[in-house]
Design a protein around this motif. Structure first.
Motif, PDB file in Angstrom:
ATOM      1  N   GLN A 119       0.814  -1.297  -0.017  1.00 26.49           N
ATOM      2  CA  GLN A 119       0.036   0.040  -0.137  1.00 26.49           C
ATOM      3  C   GLN A 119       0.917   1.408  -0.078  1.00 26.49           C
ATOM      4  O   GLN A 119       0.596   2.139  -0.630  1.00 26.49           O
ATOM      5  N   LEU A 120       2.011   1.369   0.747  1.00 26.34           N
ATOM      6  CA  LEU A 120       2.984   2.500   0.782  1.00 26.34           C
ATOM      7  C   LEU A 120       3.578   2.443  -0.408  1.00 26.34           C
ATOM      8  O   LEU A 120       3.548   3.427  -1.125  1.00 26.34           O
ATOM      9  N   LYS A 121       4.052   1.391  -1.057  1.00 28.90           N
ATOM     10  CA  LYS A 121       4.682   1.702  -2.335  1.00 28.90           C
ATOM     11  C   LYS A 121       3.489   2.164  -3.466  1.00 28.90           C
ATOM     12  O   LYS A 121       4.165   3.203  -4.169  1.00 28.90           O
ATOM     13  N   SER A 122       2.514   1.933  -3.453  1.00 29.14           N
ATOM     14  CA  SER A 122       1.627   2.313  -4.304  1.00 29.14           C
ATOM     15  C   SER A 122       1.292   3.744  -4.314  1.00 29.14           C
ATOM     16  O   SER A 122       1.133   4.539  -5.214  1.00 29.14           O
ATOM     17  N   ASP A 123       0.884   3.867  -3.051  1.00 27.81           N
ATOM     18  CA  ASP A 123       0.961   5.562  -2.628  1.00 27.81           C
ATOM     19  C   ASP A 123       1.929   6.517  -3.023  1.00 27.81           C
ATOM     20  O   ASP A 123       1.603   7.395  -3.480  1.00 27.81           O
ATOM     21  N   LEU A 124       2.946   5.946  -2.797  1.00 27.82           N
ATOM     22  CA  LEU A 124       4.261   6.971  -2.912  1.00 27.82           C
ATOM     23  C   LEU A 124       4.394   6.884  -4.496  1.00 27.82           C
ATOM     24  O   LEU A 124       4.643   8.097  -5.072  1.00 27.82           O
ATOM     25  N   SER A 125       4.119   5.623  -5.164  1.00 32.09           N
ATOM     26  CA  SER A 125       4.107   5.781  -6.630  1.00 32.09           C
ATOM     27  C   SER A 125       3.100   6.939  -7.137  1.00 32.09           C
ATOM     28  O   SER A 125       3.559   7.743  -8.213  1.00 32.09           O
ATOM     29  N   LYS A 126       2.178   6.746  -6.706  1.00 36.02           N
ATOM     30  CA  LYS A 126       0.806   7.770  -7.348  1.00 36.02           C
ATOM     31  C   LYS A 126       1.331   9.178  -6.869  1.00 36.02           C
ATOM     32  O   LYS A 126       1.147   9.994  -7.531  1.00 36.02           O
ATOM     33  N   LYS A 127       1.689   9.347  -5.861  1.00 43.52           N
ATOM     34  CA  LYS A 127       2.160  10.754  -5.210  1.00 43.52           C
ATOM     35  C   LYS A 127       3.196  11.437  -5.861  1.00 43.52           C
ATOM     36  O   LYS A 127       3.320  12.757  -6.246  1.00 43.52           O
ATOM     37  N   PHE A 128       4.388  10.570  -6.127  1.00 44.12           N
ATOM     38  CA  PHE A 128       5.505  11.308  -6.724  1.00 44.12           C
ATOM     39  C   PHE A 128       6.165  10.651  -7.902  1.00 44.12           C
ATOM     40  O   PHE A 128       7.328  11.422  -8.246  1.00 44.12           O
ATOM     41  N   THR A 129       5.503  10.124  -8.607  1.00 45.09           N
ATOM     42  CA  THR A 129       5.838   9.890 -10.014  1.00 45.09           C
ATOM     43  C   THR A 129       5.590  11.067 -10.800  1.00 45.09           C
ATOM     44  O   THR A 129       5.044  12.021 -10.679  1.00 45.09           O
ATOM     45  N   LYS A 130       7.007  11.331 -11.415  1.00 48.11           N
ATOM     46  CA  LYS A 130       7.245  12.521 -12.324  1.00 48.11           C
ATOM     47  C   LYS A 130       7.603  13.721 -11.290  1.00 48.11           C
ATOM     48  O   LYS A 130       7.958  14.905 -11.988  1.00 48.11           O
ATOM     49  N   LYS A 131       7.635  13.634  -9.842  1.00 48.13           N
ATOM     50  CA  LYS A 131       8.610  14.716  -9.301  1.00 48.13           C
ATOM     51  C   LYS A 131       9.664  14.356  -8.787  1.00 48.13           C
ATOM     52  O   LYS A 131      10.547  15.260  -8.819  1.00 48.13           O
ATOM     53  N   VAL A 132      10.013  12.989  -8.513  1.00 51.88           N
ATOM     54  CA  VAL A 132      11.165  12.506  -8.067  1.00 51.88           C
ATOM     55  C   VAL A 132      11.542  11.258  -8.835  1.00 51.88           C
ATOM     56  O   VAL A 132      10.840  10.749  -9.520  1.00 51.88           O
ATOM     57  N   LEU A 133      12.824  11.091  -8.303  1.00 51.33           N
ATOM     58  CA  LEU A 133      13.114   9.549  -8.944  1.00 51.33           C
ATOM     59  C   LEU A 133      12.589   8.627  -7.859  1.00 51.33           C
ATOM     60  O   LEU A 133      12.818   8.502  -6.785  1.00 51.33           O
ATOM     61  N   LEU A 134      11.766   7.527  -8.504  1.00 51.89           N
ATOM     62  CA  LEU A 134      11.434   6.344  -7.541  1.00 51.89           C
ATOM     63  C   LEU A 134      12.128   5.350  -7.802  1.00 51.89           C
ATOM     64  O   LEU A 134      12.272   4.891  -9.129  1.00 51.89           O
ATOM     65  N   LEU A 135      12.928   4.799  -7.065  1.00 50.88           N
ATOM     66  CA  LEU A 135      13.921   3.678  -7.217  1.00 50.88           C
ATOM     67  C   LEU A 135      13.425   2.286  -6.794  1.00 50.88           C
ATOM     68  O   LEU A 135      13.097   2.477  -5.529  1.00 50.88           O
ATOM     69  N   ASP A 136      12.923   1.542  -7.515  1.00 53.76           N
ATOM     70  CA  ASP A 136      12.584   0.161  -7.112  1.00 53.76           C
ATOM     71  C   ASP A 136      13.575  -1.085  -7.424  1.00 53.76           C
ATOM     72  O   ASP A 136      13.999  -1.494  -8.261  1.00 53.76           O
ATOM     73  N   LEU A 137      13.704  -1.475  -6.089  1.00 54.41           N
ATOM     74  CA  LEU A 137      14.837  -2.289  -5.918  1.00 54.41           C
ATOM     75  C   LEU A 137      14.294  -3.922  -5.695  1.00 54.41           C
ATOM     76  O   LEU A 137      15.014  -4.746  -5.835  1.00 54.41           O
ATOM     77  N   GLN A 138      12.964  -3.913  -6.090  1.00 56.58           N
ATOM     78  CA  GLN A 138      12.320  -5.126  -5.741  1.00 56.58           C
ATOM     79  C   GLN A 138      12.832  -6.196  -6.716  1.00 56.58           C
ATOM     80  O   GLN A 138      13.165  -7.581  -6.209  1.00 56.58           O
ATOM     81  N   PRO A 139      13.232  -5.755  -8.025  1.00 60.50           N
ATOM     82  CA  PRO A 139      13.708  -7.117  -9.032  1.00 60.50           C
ATOM     83  C   PRO A 139      14.940  -7.505  -8.400  1.00 60.50           C
ATOM     84  O   PRO A 139      15.165  -8.846  -8.723  1.00 60.50           O
TER      85      PRO A 139
END
Length: 180
Positions: A119-139
């Motif tokens: 849920q936090l991952k989803s909310d951060l993605s929605k809120k900050f996409t195109k504003k900051v670099l979102l780094l996903d290390l899950q892969p």
């Protein structure tokens, strides 16, 4: 050389191996980036943000990496309080003319914790996409339950080989991000 000040919890610090074996250290291997490790085990987002605000970063540091949120969930911090800390972080970096990278929460091997982390991952993605670099290390950790279980020492903290894989995944993304 580009300097990135890395603020976070045990996942930035490299627990239980320490700073020299963290994924942050693995990002430096080609010597194009200098990663300043300000990770501290057990910190929640408000602790991490406080440490950022109180730090006396050198003027040549223009990039901030922030990883937090799992300890907030484990400590039962109010969810909106945690989200508000990310808003404060974003505003602070804007005011200080710092470029921000938010590392998205890592899915663990604990189903109860994962529900909240996703849920936090989803909310951060929605809120900050195109504003900051979102780094996903899950892969680098794995997407399926078995792979995740094998990647962690205790369900939350990566093995040394997983930290290395995280750094190798992050390095080219962060190098590209810091190009002017």
């Amino acid at each position: 050389m580009k300097y990135i000040a890395c603020f976070g919890d045990s996942l930035v610090q490299g627990f239980p191996f320490g700073n020299k074996y963290s994924w942050i250290a693995a990002c430096e291997e080609n010597k194009k980036l200098k990663m300043l490790n300000y990770g501290l085990c057990g910190d929640c987002c408000d602790d991490i943000f406080y440490r950022l605000r109180q730090s006396q970063l050198p003027d040549y540091v223009r990039y901030i990496l922030f990883l937090g949120g799992a300890n907030d969930i484990i400590s039962a911090c109010p969810y909106n309080y945690t989200l508000n800390m990310f808003d404060k972080l974003y505003k602070y970096c804007e005011e200080k003319n710092l470029k921000l990278c938010i590392v998205l929460p890592l899915i663990s091997s604990d189903a109860f914790l994962n529900e909240r982390l996703e849920q936090l991952k989803s909310d951060l993605s929605k809120k900050f996409t195109k504003k900051v670099l979102l780094l996903d290390l899950q892969p680098a950790i794995g997407l399926d339950a078995k792979t995740r279980k094998d990647a962690y020492l205790d369900g939350v903290h990566p093995k040394a080989s997983t930290y290395k894989a995280m750094g190798e995944l992050a390095r080219p993304i962060l190098e590209e991000w810091t190009k002017e």
